[in-house]
Design an enzyme around this catalytic site. Sequence first.
Site, PDB file in Angstrom:
ATOM      1  N   ASN A   9       0.866  -1.178   0.000  1.00 55.50           N
ATOM      2  CA  ASN A   9       0.000   0.000   0.000  1.00 55.50           C
ATOM      3  C   ASN A   9       0.902   1.227   0.000  1.00 55.50           C
ATOM      4  O   ASN A   9       1.449   1.595   1.032  1.00 55.50           O
ATOM      5  CB  ASN A   9      -0.892  -0.043   1.251  1.00 55.50           C
ATOM      6  N   LYS A  11       0.160   4.225  -0.272  1.00 57.51           N
ATOM      7  CA  LYS A  11      -0.470   5.426   0.290  1.00 57.51           C
ATOM      8  C   LYS A  11      -0.218   6.615  -0.648  1.00 57.51           C
ATOM      9  O   LYS A  11      -0.142   6.425  -1.849  1.00 57.51           O
ATOM     10  CB  LYS A  11       0.023   5.680   1.722  1.00 57.51           C
ATOM     11  N   HIS A  95      -9.648   1.391   5.106  1.00 53.99           N
ATOM     12  CA  HIS A  95      -8.349   1.563   5.765  1.00 53.99           C
ATOM     13  C   HIS A  95      -8.521   2.531   6.943  1.00 53.99           C
ATOM     14  O   HIS A  95      -9.292   3.482   6.862  1.00 53.99           O
ATOM     15  CB  HIS A  95      -7.328   2.106   4.762  1.00 53.99           C
ATOM     16  N   GLU A  97      -6.869   4.922   7.966  1.00 48.75           N
ATOM     17  CA  GLU A  97      -6.656   6.344   7.635  1.00 48.75           C
ATOM     18  C   GLU A  97      -7.902   6.931   6.976  1.00 48.75           C
ATOM     19  O   GLU A  97      -8.231   8.100   7.180  1.00 48.75           O
ATOM     20  CB  GLU A  97      -5.415   6.483   6.735  1.00 48.75           C
ATOM     21  N   GLU A 167      -5.513  -4.648  10.970  1.00 47.45           N
ATOM     22  CA  GLU A 167      -4.495  -3.613  11.132  1.00 47.45           C
ATOM     23  C   GLU A 167      -4.769  -2.827  12.411  1.00 47.45           C
ATOM     24  O   GLU A 167      -5.567  -1.882  12.399  1.00 47.45           O
ATOM     25  CB  GLU A 167      -4.529  -2.649   9.946  1.00 47.45           C
ATOM     26  N   GLY A 173       2.219   2.587  10.781  1.00 46.53           N
ATOM     27  CA  GLY A 173       3.158   3.682  10.561  1.00 46.53           C
ATOM     28  C   GLY A 173       3.855   4.169  11.819  1.00 46.53           C
ATOM     29  O   GLY A 173       4.502   5.211  11.809  1.00 46.53           O
ATOM     30  N   SER A 212       3.187  -1.824  10.520  1.00 44.20           N
ATOM     31  CA  SER A 212       4.647  -1.865  10.722  1.00 44.20           C
ATOM     32  C   SER A 212       5.252  -3.249  10.484  1.00 44.20           C
ATOM     33  O   SER A 212       6.141  -3.668  11.228  1.00 44.20           O
ATOM     34  CB  SER A 212       5.010  -1.339  12.110  1.00 44.20           C
TER      35      SER A 212
HETATM   36  P1  PGA Z   1       2.602   0.486   7.755  1.00 47.01           P
HETATM   37  O1  PGA Z   1       1.154   0.672   7.112  1.00 47.01           O
HETATM   38  O2  PGA Z   1       3.160  -0.806   7.214  1.00 47.01           O
HETATM   39  O3  PGA Z   1       3.380   1.692   7.298  1.00 47.01           O
HETATM   40  O4  PGA Z   1       2.427   0.443   9.224  1.00 47.01           O
HETATM   41  C1  PGA Z   1       0.292  -0.408   6.930  1.00 47.01           C
HETATM   42  C2  PGA Z   1      -0.993   0.075   6.327  1.00 47.01           C
HETATM   43  O5  PGA Z   1      -1.451   1.151   6.714  1.00 47.01           O
HETATM   44  O6  PGA Z   1      -1.585  -0.568   5.449  1.00 47.01           O
END
Ligand code: PGA
Length: 257
Positions: A9, A11, A95, A97, A167, A173, A212
């Site tokens: 992803n 982003k 997601h 976010e 998640e 992140g 992460s």
């Molecule tokens: P990350 O993000 O691996 O940077 O923690 C995962 C995600 O949001 O899909």
Amino acid sequence: MKPNLVIGNWKMNGDQQTNEVLLRNVLASQTNEGHLEVAICPPFPYLASVAAHLQDTNVVLGAQNLSPATHGAFTGEVSASMLRDIGCRYVLVGHSERRALFGETNEVVAQKFAAAIEQGLIPVLCVGETLDERRAGITNSVVTTQMTAVIKHAGIEKLTRGVIAYEPVWAIGTGETASPEQAQAVHQHIRGVIGSFNKQAAIDLQILYGGSVKADNAKALFSQPDIDGGLIGGASLDAASFIAICNAARINPRGTA
Ligand code: PGA
């Protein structure tokens, strides 16, 4: 048994030049070895150029979001049929976010999930708890509520045609990862919820872990019995890390031969 699945992803990162270098490196490393499917979800403007790069490779295309509507006066939105038209196989739905920053409710997420299924896309339903919710001991019920919204709107059969990504919001992140045992416990719960409707569908369902995932923790996570791959954010922007994570997932799904 479906193969393991690793989804990058990206982003809101990248540009034409860096995407090309990243893809070239990632694609050079892909083999047919192991039971693995790899997908890349670039930002919308780059879907077409990434699709062109992925042609005749074994890496597939995904998108990060979609509109619940099919077409019409929805300025700035992108429909499921457009994603299908451009060559997407997967689309992320709900997601954290999107939920936290763009106000997507469980109901909107459920509508998006259904819109994706309607067009033959495979929605990846993202679920997960905040740190406060984990501390309050309600992780399982938060995740169940997020799944139930989709079951109510679209039905259990459609939910099982998608993929679920667990998640934990506190791990996205942040560099904090759920321990393999913490992640496994929630994955097992998710599979149990599906299993209460349909045992075989629960066995077949791919449940990814995200939050992460890095080259050095991927193997331990993917070795858990109910973790079928990963949804990778930050580490998918670095070719060496993403390749290492993909390689860590080239293991037999859930102990199958
Ligand atoms: P990350 O993000 O691996 O940077 O923690 C995962 C995600 O949001 O899909």
